[in-house]
Design a protein around this motif. Structure first.
Motif, PDB file in Angstrom:
ATOM      1  N   LYS A   1       0.825  -1.202   0.000  1.00 14.59           N
ATOM      2  CA  LYS A   1       0.000   0.000   0.000  1.00 14.59           C
ATOM      3  C   LYS A   1       0.860   1.254   0.000  1.00 14.59           C
ATOM      4  N   GLY A   2       0.259   2.357  -0.332  1.00 12.46           N
ATOM      5  CA  GLY A   2       0.950   3.638  -0.238  1.00 12.46           C
ATOM      6  C   GLY A   2       0.909   4.160   1.188  1.00 12.46           C
ATOM      7  N   GLY A   3       1.802   5.070   1.511  1.00 12.07           N
ATOM      8  CA  GLY A   3       1.767   5.735   2.809  1.00 12.07           C
ATOM      9  C   GLY A   3       2.158   4.875   3.984  1.00 12.07           C
ATOM     10  N   THR A   4       2.836   3.766   3.732  1.00 11.64           N
ATOM     11  CA  THR A   4       3.205   2.891   4.840  1.00 11.64           C
ATOM     12  C   THR A   4       4.449   3.404   5.570  1.00 11.64           C
ATOM     13  N   GLY A   5       5.224   4.252   4.897  1.00  2.00           N
ATOM     14  CA  GLY A   5       6.435   4.789   5.515  1.00  2.00           C
ATOM     15  C   GLY A   5       7.705   4.437   4.762  1.00  2.00           C
ATOM     16  N   LYS A   6       7.592   4.048   3.528  1.00  2.00           N
ATOM     17  CA  LYS A   6       8.790   3.720   2.728  1.00  2.00           C
ATOM     18  C   LYS A   6       9.770   4.879   2.684  1.00  2.00           C
ATOM     19  N   THR A   7       9.233   6.058   2.345  1.00  2.00           N
ATOM     20  CA  THR A   7      10.109   7.215   2.193  1.00  2.00           C
ATOM     21  C   THR A   7      10.750   7.586   3.530  1.00  2.00           C
ATOM     22  N   SER A   8       9.949   7.654   4.587  1.00  2.00           N
ATOM     23  CA  SER A   8      10.501   7.994   5.902  1.00  2.00           C
ATOM     24  C   SER A   8      11.579   7.003   6.297  1.00  2.00           C
ATOM     25  N   LEU A   9      11.273   5.707   6.135  1.00  2.00           N
ATOM     26  CA  LEU A   9      12.222   4.703   6.606  1.00  2.00           C
ATOM     27  C   LEU A   9      13.467   4.648   5.727  1.00  2.00           C
TER      28      LEU A   9
ATOM     29  N   ILE B   1       7.713  -3.709  10.152  1.00  2.38           N
ATOM     30  CA  ILE B   1       6.356  -3.377  10.545  1.00  2.38           C
ATOM     31  C   ILE B   1       6.380  -1.972  11.110  1.00  2.38           C
ATOM     32  N   ASN B   2       5.663  -1.096  10.461  1.00  2.00           N
ATOM     33  CA  ASN B   2       5.727   0.314  10.832  1.00  2.00           C
ATOM     34  C   ASN B   2       4.418   0.774  11.452  1.00  2.00           C
ATOM     35  N   LYS B   3       4.527   1.848  12.196  1.00  2.00           N
ATOM     36  CA  LYS B   3       3.369   2.500  12.821  1.00  2.00           C
ATOM     37  C   LYS B   3       2.630   1.541  13.751  1.00  2.00           C
ATOM     38  N   VAL B   4       3.401   0.795  14.508  1.00  2.00           N
ATOM     39  CA  VAL B   4       2.800  -0.140  15.463  1.00  2.00           C
ATOM     40  C   VAL B   4       2.337   0.641  16.682  1.00  2.00           C
TER      41      VAL B   4
ATOM     42  N   ILE C   1       8.452  -0.921  14.275  1.00  2.00           N
ATOM     43  CA  ILE C   1       8.654   0.497  14.544  1.00  2.00           C
ATOM     44  C   ILE C   1       7.356   1.104  15.054  1.00  2.00           C
ATOM     45  N   PRO C   2       7.396   1.630  16.265  1.00  2.00           N
ATOM     46  CA  PRO C   2       6.173   2.201  16.823  1.00  2.00           C
ATOM     47  C   PRO C   2       5.732   3.446  16.051  1.00  2.00           C
ATOM     48  N   CYS C   3       4.496   3.792  16.237  1.00  2.00           N
ATOM     49  CA  CYS C   3       3.982   5.013  15.637  1.00  2.00           C
ATOM     50  C   CYS C   3       4.286   6.172  16.584  1.00  2.00           C
ATOM     51  N   PHE C   4       5.040   7.125  16.109  1.00  2.00           N
ATOM     52  CA  PHE C   4       5.398   8.287  16.930  1.00  2.00           C
ATOM     53  C   PHE C   4       4.795   9.541  16.327  1.00  2.00           C
ATOM     54  N   CYS C   5       4.065  10.274  17.155  1.00  2.00           N
ATOM     55  CA  CYS C   5       3.486  11.515  16.650  1.00  2.00           C
ATOM     56  C   CYS C   5       4.573  12.494  16.230  1.00  2.00           C
TER      57      CYS C   5
HETATM   58  N1  LIG Z   1       6.735   5.255  12.610  1.00  2.00           N
HETATM   59  C1  LIG Z   1       5.979   6.314  12.265  1.00  2.00           C
HETATM   60  N2  LIG Z   1       5.269   6.978  13.176  1.00  2.00           N
HETATM   61  C2  LIG Z   1       4.502   8.002  12.820  1.00  2.00           C
HETATM   62  N3  LIG Z   1       4.349   8.452  11.579  1.00  2.00           N
HETATM   63  C3  LIG Z   1       4.996   7.803  10.603  1.00  2.00           C
HETATM   64  C4  LIG Z   1       5.859   6.711  10.887  1.00  2.00           C
HETATM   65  N4  LIG Z   1       6.394   6.285   9.716  1.00  2.00           N
HETATM   66  C5  LIG Z   1       5.895   7.089   8.753  1.00  2.00           C
HETATM   67  N5  LIG Z   1       5.059   8.005   9.287  1.00  2.00           N
HETATM   68  C6  LIG Z   1       4.290   9.022   8.557  1.00  2.00           C
HETATM   69  O1  LIG Z   1       3.449   8.426   7.617  1.00  2.00           O
HETATM   70  C7  LIG Z   1       3.283   9.245   6.488  1.00  2.00           C
HETATM   71  C8  LIG Z   1       3.617   8.459   5.242  1.00  2.00           C
HETATM   72  O2  LIG Z   1       4.968   8.116   5.258  1.00  2.00           O
HETATM   73  P1  LIG Z   1       5.840   8.027   3.960  1.00  2.00           P
HETATM   74  O3  LIG Z   1       5.635   9.210   3.062  1.00  2.00           O
HETATM   75  O4  LIG Z   1       7.199   7.720   4.381  1.00  2.00           O
HETATM   76  O5  LIG Z   1       5.172   6.774   3.307  1.00  2.00           O
HETATM   77  P2  LIG Z   1       5.438   6.159   1.872  1.00  2.00           P
HETATM   78  O6  LIG Z   1       5.277   4.706   2.031  1.00  2.00           O
HETATM   79  O7  LIG Z   1       6.698   6.651   1.310  1.00  2.00           O
HETATM   80  O8  LIG Z   1       4.217   6.754   1.072  1.00  2.00           O
HETATM   81  P3  LIG Z   1       4.036   6.752  -0.511  1.00  2.00           P
HETATM   82  O9  LIG Z   1       3.539   5.389  -0.824  1.00  2.00           O
HETATM   83  O10 LIG Z   1       2.985   7.795  -0.717  1.00  2.00           O
HETATM   84  O11 LIG Z   1       5.346   7.071  -1.105  1.00  2.00           O
HETATM   85  C9  LIG Z   1       4.231  10.426   6.687  1.00  2.00           C
HETATM   86  O12 LIG Z   1       3.490  11.530   7.125  1.00  2.00           O
HETATM   87  C10 LIG Z   1       5.190   9.947   7.751  1.00  2.00           C
HETATM   88  O13 LIG Z   1       5.664  11.013   8.520  1.00  2.00           O
END
Ligand SMILES: Nc1ncnc2c1ncn2[C@@H]1O[C@H](COP(=O)(O)OP(=O)(O)OP(=O)(O)O)[C@@H](O)[C@H]1O
Ligand SMILES: [Mg+2]
Lengths: 258, 414
Positions: A11-19, A187-190, A220-224
């Motif tokens: 899925k999109g928005g899972t945190g790929k870019t952040s991680l 596993i992200n945003k736990v 990886i826990p979900c951190f605000c």
């Molecule tokens: N562990 C976390 N705790 C809280 N927020 C998180 C965490 N990881 C990612 N996020 C947030 O989730 C949102 C989506 O993250 P990110 O852009 O990295 O996802 P992505 O998988 O790259 O999305 P896309 O598929 O759109 O490229 C961002 O706002 C990011 O700050």
């Protein structure tokens, strides 16, 4: 060991870019030479984190065969004295470029794969980089297939969302297994409640391992606070003592040994 | 699991084995039985009225009981039980063929009736069994394998029948049907068709279903053109080359069915059917232009085989089950095989007149009709979900990408 890592998810928005960004930054802090590349041409995002707008050359141009990779890479090293180095390759965020990339056909994608494969000798062998990290588009797509094929390690980011877990399982059977690559789950945003004690953490990881049938490299826990960073800066650089940073250090270590 | 592994797994499943047995046995029992019946009638040198009556009764019984069968099925708790009864009837009717040893009008007409009955009754259900025990992702390929195996079995049993007397032939067919029944009972899938999830559509609803018609009309046109064409072709080619045609249809067709089935799963049903029509249209056009040229005859026989391979695969086995969706599949299959059942009788009716038709204009007309037949197809819905086609395309790309990488690495090592 020098490695190419593809960070992918169903899925999109899972945190790929952040991680991928924070993993790259963590490697750099450990003195590694890292090249981070935005292969998410449908929704580029690294340009925002690294605050670049009007570049002469993008990764798009490299894949199109217009220029060589050194024209594309931008030094984004944050003054640290331990020899680490971060270079980034960005995807062109303009509307035309996005449209152009979505319309590419299979033949072009095959050529693009050749260009990605050539990065290994150009960067890992000749350029002396330790890691290339690919941030990819979610789901099954030509560009993400290419990224995965070119990589040595695939990191699959998934949330605990039921559809996400399902989708990741399907991706494993439809895609990852085919390549017989080292594949690990992040596993992200736990929700923190699941990880209160070491005991619970272990139980949780075990459960996830059974579901995915793949090694769990990080929970990886979900951190605000991470959310608040809103893709404006690299979190682990600004907050070296935050638990998120700790988790990523742990991940970096595991990836190195993987 | 990669795509290949998934395919291999689906082929070696018990569920597919049961499908394979029941369909292959049905085809390779009935076609030789038809030949045996035909040979028996030939030896009596009947006048044409009686001959047409015999075949007519057979065709009407086959169609009539196929319709009755779709209703009768509901009286049975399970579909496989119904199919078991149907196959058992087949054994008995095969034995009854022996009565044609000596000429007797009553026996003759009874056997005509019974042979039609023993095919028709369970035929739609047998095909529906295929539909309900295969999945859309690889139904094309599985249909291809089924058709290919049927072709081989028809050829084998047909040959044996050709070299045996009526009595031994009849006993061999009875035994073959019996073996089919036994094997089916041994491996039949534990699952019945999803009766609760499917609802019954009346024939009228099926016939007025636009998607159904968009496939049904081209198929009907094809059957008409093809069967009316056969007597003219035999007239033109001469008996010898003409008798090669069925071999072209089953031989070339069998191989095309295998490949075509795989393609149908990769690029979709509609595209592959259109390819079949265009092929045949070209074949007839060439025949129309050069009716005296032996080369154009051979070309036609090959193209006809290709088209048959594709069509029998799609129009016997694949398309109706997908058009039926969550409705009971029997009626769709029943209507789907109707043009075929009718056309083969019309062919017999038409044969005496074939000599008076001018080949060149007949083939040009046929070619024209086939191009017309493609038109509805252009508007027909693809029954393989677009998403699944896209997924296959990507999986194929992934496999190719993997190979490209391996090749690249070998090159780098040097
Ligand atoms: N562990 C976390 N705790 C809280 N927020 C998180 C965490 N990881 C990612 N996020 C947030 O989730 C949102 C989506 O993250 P990110 O852009 O990295 O996802 P992505 O998988 O790259 O999305 P896309 O598929 O759109 O490229 C961002 O706002 C990011 O700050
Ligand atoms: Mg992203």
């Amino acid at each position: 060991m020098k490695k190419i890592i593809a960070v992918h998810s169903y899925k999109g928005g899972t945190g790929k870019t952040s991680l991928s960004t924070n993993l790259a930054a963590t490697f750099v802090r450990n003195g590694k030479k890292v090249c981070l590349m935005d292969l998410d041409f449908r929704a580029p995002s690294l340009h925002a984190i690294f605050k670049k707008q009007n570049l002469d050359y993008w990764l798009n141009d490299y894949l199109n065969g217009v220029c060589e990779i050194n024209k594309v890479l931008i030094d984004a090293t944050n003054n640290n004295g331990n020899g680490g180095k971060l270079l980034v390759g960005l995807a062109n965020p303009s509307t035309e470029a996005i449209r152009d990339m979505t319309a590419k056909d299979r033949k072009w994608e095959m050529k693009a794969l050749g260009r990605l494969l050539a990065l290994r000798s150009a960067l890992l062998n000749d350029g002396n980089f330790d890691y290339i990290i690919f941030d990819t588009s979610p789901g099954l797509q030509y560009s993400s297939i290419n990224a995965i094929v070119a990589a040595d390690i695939v990191l699959v980011v998934t949330s605990l969302d039921a559809s996400d877990i399902n989708g990741s399982q399907r991706m494993t059977s439809e895609l990852y297994d085919l390549f017989e690559k080292k594949t690990g789950i992040l596993i992200n945003k736990v929700i923190v409640d699941y990880l209160k004690s070491k005991e619970e953490q272990k139980k949780f990881t075990k459960k996830m391992k059974d579901i995915h049938n793949l090694p769990i490299l990080a929970t990886i826990p979900c951190f605000c606070e991470v959310l608040r960073a809103a893709g404006n800066f690299i979190f682990t650089e600004e907050r070296p003592d935050h638990p998120f940073t700790e988790t990523l250090e742990d991940l970096a270590e595991k990836v190195e040994k993987f | 699991m990669g795509e290949k592994a998934a395919i291999t797994k689906s082929i070696f499943q018990r569920e597919f084995l049961s499908v394979l047995i029941i369909v292959v046995n049905a085809f390779s029992w009935y076609f030789p039985l038809y030949i045996l019946f035909q040979n028996a009638l030939e030896q009596f040198q009947l006048d044409s009225t009686l001959l047409l009556t015999a075949f007519g009764i057979q065709a009407v019984a086959a169609i009539g009981f196929a319709i009755i069968g779709t209703t009768l099925l509901k009286k049975f708790p399970r579909r496989d039980l119904f199919l078991t009864v149907w196959m058992f009837i087949g054994i008995i009717v095969s034995v009854l063929l022996i009565t044609l040893e000596t000429f007797n009008v009553a026996y003759l007409l009874s056997v005509s009736f019974l042979s039609g009955f023993s095919l028709g009754l369970g035929f739609p259900s047998c095909l529906a069994y295929f539909g309900d025990h295969t999945k859309v992702e690889n139904r094309g390929l599985l249909a291809g394998i089924t058709f290919f195996a049927s072709g081989l079995a028809i050829l084998l049993i047909g040959l044996i029948i050709n070299f045996s007397t009526l009595v031994t032939g009849a006993l061999i067919l009875a035994a073959w049907r019996g073996i089919g029944l036994l094997l089916f009972l041994l491996v039949k899938s534990k699952k019945d068709y999803p009766q609760e999830k499917q609802f019954e559509a009346p024939y009228k609803a099926v016939l007025f279903d636009k998607s159904f018609l968009l496939y049904f009309i081209p198929w009907t046109l094809f059957c008409a053109v093809n069967f009316l064409g056969v007597p003219i072709e035999i007239n033109l080619f001469g008996e010898e080359l003409g008798s090669l045609m069925p071999i072209g249809e089953y031989g070339v067709g069998g191989f095309v069915a295998l490949i075509g089935g795989w393609f149908a799963d990769t690029v979709g049903r509609k595209r592959i059917i259109i390819v079949g029509f265009v092929m045949l249209g070209i074949g007839f056009a060439v025949l129309g232009l050069f009716p005296g040229d032996v080369l154009s005859w051979y070309l036609y026989i090959i193209v006809d085989g290709i088209a048959w391979g594709i069509f029998s695969l799609m129009f016997y086995l694949v398309i109706w089950s997908e058009l039926a969706g969550n409705r009971t599949k029997e009626k769709y299959y029943m209507l789907g095989v109707l043009p075929f059942l009718t056309a083969s009788y019309i062919q017999i009716l038409f044969t005496p007149f074939a000599g008076s038709v001018e080949a060149s204009s007949a083939f040009s007309l046929a070619s024209f009709f086939l191009f017309i037949a493609v038109l509805p197809l252009l508007y027909a819905p693809e029954t393989m979900p677009e998403k699944k086609i896209e997924l296959k395309r990507l999986q194929k790309f992934a496999e190719d990408a993997k190979k490209a990488k391996e090749k690249y690495e070998r090159k780098m090592e040097k």
